[in-house]
Design a protein around this motif. Sequence first.
Motif, PDB file in Angstrom:
ATOM      1  N   HIS A 140       0.808  -1.161  -0.005  1.00  0.00           N
ATOM      2  CA  HIS A 140      -0.042  -0.041   0.177  1.00  0.00           C
ATOM      3  C   HIS A 140       0.620   1.232  -0.036  1.00  0.00           C
ATOM      4  N   GLN A 141       2.060   1.268   0.642  1.00  0.00           N
ATOM      5  CA  GLN A 141       2.999   2.427   0.760  1.00  0.00           C
ATOM      6  C   GLN A 141       3.376   2.685  -0.665  1.00  0.00           C
ATOM      7  N   ASN A 142       3.991   1.948  -1.176  1.00  0.00           N
ATOM      8  CA  ASN A 142       4.877   2.213  -2.396  1.00  0.00           C
ATOM      9  C   ASN A 142       4.102   1.754  -4.029  1.00  0.00           C
ATOM     10  N   VAL A 146       5.493   2.398  -7.579  1.00  0.00           N
ATOM     11  CA  VAL A 146       5.812   1.390  -8.610  1.00  0.00           C
ATOM     12  C   VAL A 146       4.938   1.522  -9.853  1.00  0.00           C
ATOM     13  N   LEU A 147       3.660   1.764  -9.733  1.00  0.00           N
ATOM     14  CA  LEU A 147       2.962   1.839 -11.099  1.00  0.00           C
ATOM     15  C   LEU A 147       3.404   3.021 -11.990  1.00  0.00           C
ATOM     16  N   THR A 148       3.559   4.098 -11.271  1.00  0.00           N
ATOM     17  CA  THR A 148       3.898   5.249 -12.079  1.00  0.00           C
ATOM     18  C   THR A 148       5.246   5.204 -12.723  1.00  0.00           C
ATOM     19  N   GLU A 149       6.249   4.647 -12.065  1.00  0.00           N
ATOM     20  CA  GLU A 149       7.481   4.412 -12.516  1.00  0.00           C
ATOM     21  C   GLU A 149       7.425   3.407 -13.719  1.00  0.00           C
ATOM     22  N   HIS A 150       6.559   2.412 -13.505  1.00  0.00           N
ATOM     23  CA  HIS A 150       6.682   1.626 -14.515  1.00  0.00           C
ATOM     24  C   HIS A 150       6.141   1.951 -16.029  1.00  0.00           C
ATOM     25  N   ILE A 151       4.873   2.617 -15.698  1.00  0.00           N
ATOM     26  CA  ILE A 151       4.329   3.497 -16.996  1.00  0.00           C
ATOM     27  C   ILE A 151       5.382   4.581 -17.376  1.00  0.00           C
ATOM     28  N   TRP A 187      -4.479  -4.256  -8.087  1.00  0.00           N
ATOM     29  CA  TRP A 187      -4.202  -2.520  -8.166  1.00  0.00           C
ATOM     30  C   TRP A 187      -5.456  -1.750  -7.212  1.00  0.00           C
ATOM     31  N   LYS A 188      -6.614  -2.269  -7.503  1.00  0.00           N
ATOM     32  CA  LYS A 188      -7.671  -1.651  -6.870  1.00  0.00           C
ATOM     33  C   LYS A 188      -7.370  -1.766  -5.351  1.00  0.00           C
ATOM     34  N   ARG A 189      -7.088  -3.030  -4.875  1.00  0.00           N
ATOM     35  CA  ARG A 189      -6.701  -3.415  -3.281  1.00  0.00           C
ATOM     36  C   ARG A 189      -5.822  -2.341  -2.936  1.00  0.00           C
ATOM     37  N   LEU A 190      -4.626  -1.976  -3.753  1.00  0.00           N
ATOM     38  CA  LEU A 190      -3.554  -1.480  -3.251  1.00  0.00           C
ATOM     39  C   LEU A 190      -3.813   0.245  -3.304  1.00  0.00           C
ATOM     40  N   LEU A 191      -4.577   0.504  -4.501  1.00  0.00           N
ATOM     41  CA  LEU A 191      -4.720   2.133  -4.604  1.00  0.00           C
ATOM     42  C   LEU A 191      -6.345   2.543  -4.856  1.00  0.00           C
ATOM     43  N   GLY A 192      -7.224   1.619  -4.522  1.00  0.00           N
ATOM     44  CA  GLY A 192      -8.705   1.897  -4.746  1.00  0.00           C
ATOM     45  C   GLY A 192      -8.699   2.211  -6.339  1.00  0.00           C
ATOM     46  N   ALA A 193     -10.045   2.619  -6.621  1.00  0.00           N
ATOM     47  CA  ALA A 193     -10.458   2.912  -7.896  1.00  0.00           C
ATOM     48  C   ALA A 193      -9.479   3.804  -8.545  1.00  0.00           C
ATOM     49  N   ASP A 194      -8.874   4.777  -8.025  1.00  0.00           N
ATOM     50  CA  ASP A 194      -7.978   5.834  -8.385  1.00  0.00           C
ATOM     51  C   ASP A 194      -6.837   5.153  -9.474  1.00  0.00           C
ATOM     52  N   TYR A 195      -6.465   3.905  -9.180  1.00  0.00           N
ATOM     53  CA  TYR A 195      -5.334   3.397  -9.966  1.00  0.00           C
ATOM     54  C   TYR A 195      -5.645   3.783 -11.491  1.00  0.00           C
ATOM     55  N   ILE A 196      -6.815   3.664 -11.943  1.00  0.00           N
ATOM     56  CA  ILE A 196      -7.216   3.924 -13.516  1.00  0.00           C
ATOM     57  C   ILE A 196      -6.734   5.305 -13.777  1.00  0.00           C
ATOM     58  N   ASP A 197      -7.226   6.437 -13.090  1.00  0.00           N
ATOM     59  CA  ASP A 197      -7.007   7.670 -13.171  1.00  0.00           C
ATOM     60  C   ASP A 197      -5.335   7.833 -13.220  1.00  0.00           C
ATOM     61  N   ILE A 198      -4.784   7.445 -12.246  1.00  0.00           N
ATOM     62  CA  ILE A 198      -3.395   7.365 -12.131  1.00  0.00           C
ATOM     63  C   ILE A 198      -2.679   6.877 -13.317  1.00  0.00           C
ATOM     64  N   ALA A 199      -3.015   5.725 -13.772  1.00  0.00           N
ATOM     65  CA  ALA A 199      -2.470   4.977 -15.043  1.00  0.00           C
ATOM     66  C   ALA A 199      -2.564   5.883 -16.124  1.00  0.00           C
TER      67      ALA A 199
END
Length: 381
Positions: A140-142, A146-151, A187-199
Motif C-alpha cells: 500500500h505504501q509504494n 511502482v505503478l507510475t515508475e513502470h508506466i 491494483w484496486k486493493r492497493l490504490l482503490g479505484a484511483d489506480y485507473i486515473d493514475i495510470a
Amino acid sequence: MNRRFFLQTAATVLGTQWLSTAKPSWTHPLFMAMVDPALEAAIPLSDRAAAKGLLYGAASTARKMQQDAAFASAVARECNLFVPENDLKWKALRPSPEQFDFTRGDWLAAFAQAHGMQFRGHTCVWHEALPEWFDQVVTHQNAEQVLTEHIRTVVGHYAGQMHSWDVVNEAIDPVGQGADGLRDTPWKRLLGADYIDIAFHTAAAADPNALLVLNEYDLDYDIPRDAAKREAILRLLRALVARGVPVHALGMQAHLRAAETDFDPVVLRDFLRQVADLGLKIMVTELDVVDQDLPRALHPRDLAVAHTYQSYLDAVLQEPAVIAVLTWGLSDRYTWLTNFRPRSDGAAPRPLPLDSLLHRKPAWSAIASAFDQAPSRLISN
C-alpha cells in the motif's frame, strides 16, 4: 465442391434463415474462399482497411516472428498495425523490481517500422501476467510509485513510436464486485479505484501523442452478462471523461463464439454510438472466433466462423468512431485458444484469418468483405 452440397452444409450450420437473408451466390466472398485459388493473390487486409480509412492488425510475439519467417512475412503482408501479444506485459518486461528488459519489444517495434506498420502497446495495467516478485515487493505504501515508475519508463521508452496503448486492461466485473462495477484486482486493493486515473494521467505525460485505450471483453452479445458489462463500462467512461482523465478510446476485445446466437447488431451499434457520443474512438483489439462447439468438419466449421466475423464487423464498422480492427493472432498456427478453449474432439481450433499453413480461409474473406463494404472514414488513423 458441389454447389448444392455446399449450400445444404451451410444451411445445417448457419440455418436456412441466414442463407435466405444473405442471398448467397456462388460468387459470394465466403464461398469463393473455398474454391478460388486466386484468393491467395487478392488484395491484403491492410490495403482493404486503409482504403476505408481503417487499420487492420494482429498480435503475436517476438519469438514466433523470429523463429518463423513465413509467418512473419504473412504478418507483414496482411497488417498495417501490430501489437505484441505478451512481450510488453509486466511479467515479460520486469525480471526484477529494478530491471526492465525491452529486448523483445524493441525487436517487434523495429519489425513494425521496417515493414511500414504502426505499433501499439499492450498493456500498462492488468491484474494478470504480473511478475513473481510483485506480491512480495508492492505494498500500500509504494504501489503508486511502482505503478507510475513502470508506466513512465515503458511508455516513455516507446514514446513517438506507438499508435496506441491499452493503458488499463479488463478493469470491469459488474457481478459481485461492488457498486462501482470494478474488478477486484491487486491494483484496486492497493490504490482503490484511483489506480485507473493514475495510470491514464501517467501514460499521457509519458507519451502525449499515443492514443490511450481502456480495453475490455464481453461487450458484444445481447445477454445479461454482456449488458451489465456495457452499462458498467459506460458508467466508468462517463466518469473518466467528466473528471478530465485522458482516456481516448474504448478497446473491445471481441473474443466471439461462433455457436452463440444472442447477437443483436442494433444493441451493439447503440452501445457504440453511446461511446462515440463521449468523444471517444473505438478499436476492436483482440478479435477472434471460438469454434469450440462447432462440428469437426472443416468446411461447415470455417463457414460458421466466417459468418460470425462478417456479421460482427458489418455491425461494428457502421460506427464511424471505429478506427481499427485487430485479430488476436493471424494464423491458426498460433492461437491462444489451442490451450485455453480446446475442442472436446481434439481437433485443432480454426479461429483466425489464415489456416495453420498460412493460407487464407473463409474468415479472411469475411473480414475482407466487411472492410470492402464499410463506410469510408475521412481520415486514416
